[in-house]
Write a protein that holds these residues in place. Structure first.
Motif, mmCIF file in Angstrom:
data_model
loop_
_atom_site.group_PDB
_atom_site.id
_atom_site.type_symbol
_atom_site.label_atom_id
_atom_site.label_comp_id
_atom_site.label_asym_id
_atom_site.label_seq_id
_atom_site.Cartn_x
_atom_site.Cartn_y
_atom_site.Cartn_z
ATOM 1 N N TYR A 1 0.818 -1.208 0.000
ATOM 2 C CA TYR A 1 0.000 0.000 0.000
ATOM 3 C C TYR A 1 0.855 1.263 0.000
ATOM 4 O O TYR A 1 0.337 2.365 -0.108
ATOM 5 N N ASP A 2 2.174 1.086 0.140
ATOM 6 C CA ASP A 2 3.113 2.205 0.068
ATOM 7 C C ASP A 2 4.525 1.636 -0.078
ATOM 8 O O ASP A 2 4.717 0.421 -0.067
ATOM 9 N N ASP A 3 5.488 2.534 -0.242
ATOM 10 C CA ASP A 3 6.878 2.094 -0.421
ATOM 11 C C ASP A 3 7.406 1.344 0.802
ATOM 12 O O ASP A 3 8.243 0.457 0.668
ATOM 13 N N LEU A 4 6.926 1.691 1.997
ATOM 14 C CA LEU A 4 7.390 0.980 3.199
ATOM 15 C C LEU A 4 6.997 -0.495 3.145
ATOM 16 O O LEU A 4 7.796 -1.360 3.498
ATOM 17 N N ASP A 5 5.766 -0.766 2.692
ATOM 18 C CA ASP A 5 5.353 -2.159 2.523
ATOM 19 C C ASP A 5 6.239 -2.857 1.504
ATOM 20 O O ASP A 5 6.699 -3.980 1.730
ATOM 21 N N LEU A 6 6.477 -2.201 0.389
ATOM 22 C CA LEU A 6 7.286 -2.783 -0.682
ATOM 23 C C LEU A 6 8.686 -3.118 -0.185
ATOM 24 O O LEU A 6 9.193 -4.217 -0.393
ATOM 25 N N VAL A 7 9.318 -2.184 0.507
ATOM 26 C CA VAL A 7 10.667 -2.408 1.035
ATOM 27 C C VAL A 7 10.663 -3.582 2.011
ATOM 28 O O VAL A 7 11.561 -4.430 1.980
ATOM 29 N N GLU A 8 9.642 -3.674 2.857
ATOM 30 C CA GLU A 8 9.576 -4.783 3.816
ATOM 31 C C GLU A 8 9.447 -6.129 3.095
ATOM 32 O O GLU A 8 10.119 -7.102 3.456
ATOM 33 N N PHE A 9 8.604 -6.201 2.067
ATOM 34 C CA PHE A 9 8.481 -7.442 1.300
ATOM 35 C C PHE A 9 9.818 -7.834 0.690
ATOM 36 O O PHE A 9 10.200 -9.008 0.708
ATOM 37 N N LEU A 10 10.537 -6.865 0.145
ATOM 38 C CA LEU A 10 11.819 -7.158 -0.504
ATOM 39 C C LEU A 10 12.873 -7.565 0.513
ATOM 40 O O LEU A 10 13.690 -8.453 0.246
ATOM 41 N N ARG A 11 12.859 -6.950 1.687
ATOM 42 C CA ARG A 11 13.793 -7.359 2.757
ATOM 43 C C ARG A 11 13.535 -8.798 3.175
ATOM 44 O O ARG A 11 14.463 -9.572 3.362
ATOM 45 N N ARG A 12 12.252 -9.148 3.322
ATOM 46 C CA ARG A 12 11.901 -10.524 3.693
ATOM 47 C C ARG A 12 12.319 -11.514 2.610
ATOM 48 O O ARG A 12 12.565 -12.688 2.900
ATOM 49 N N ALA A 13 12.385 -11.033 1.369
ATOM 50 C CA ALA A 13 12.793 -11.893 0.247
ATOM 51 C C ALA A 13 14.314 -11.977 0.117
ATOM 52 O O ALA A 13 14.822 -12.617 -0.797
ATOM 53 N N GLY A 14 15.044 -11.290 1.027
ATOM 54 C CA GLY A 14 16.500 -11.402 1.024
ATOM 55 C C GLY A 14 17.251 -10.231 0.422
ATOM 56 O O GLY A 14 18.430 -10.367 0.100
ATOM 57 N N LEU A 15 16.594 -9.090 0.272
ATOM 58 C CA LEU A 15 17.245 -7.894 -0.270
ATOM 59 C C LEU A 15 17.338 -6.827 0.819
ATOM 60 O O LEU A 15 16.481 -5.961 0.929
#
Length: 69
Positions: A29-43
Motif C-alpha cells: 500500500y506504500d513504499d514501506l510495505d514494498l521495502v519490507e516485502f523485498l527485505r523478507r525476500a533477502g534484499l
C-alpha cells in the motif's frame, strides 16, 4: 529477461501486488510495505533498488503510486 521484481498495477481497492521471480510477496500500500516485502525476500538494501529498472519493473501506473486509478 525482465526485472526480477514486478510491482503490478494498482488494484481497484488500492494497493499493488508485488512479485519476485513470479512468486507473490504481498500487496503493498506504500513504499514501506514494498521495502519490507523485498527485505523478507533477502534484499536488505531494498530501498536503494526501487527505481532501478534492472531490479524493479513498475507496471500499469506511475512508480510509487498505490491508489486505485
Amino acid at each position: 529477461m525482465g526485472a526480477p521484481i514486478v510491482v503490478h498495477r494498482p488494484s481497484p481497492t488500492g494497493g499493488r501486488r508485488v512479485t519476485a521471480s513470479g512468486e507473490i510477496l504481498g500487496l503493498a500500500y506504500d513504499d514501506l510495505d514494498l521495502v519490507e516485502f523485498l527485505r523478507r525476500a533477502g534484499l536488505p538494501e531494498a530501498e536503494r533498488i526501487l527505481d532501478d529498472p534492472q531490479w524493479v519493473e513498475w507496471r500499469g501506473g506511475r512508480a510509487h503510486e498505490y491508489q486505485a486509478a
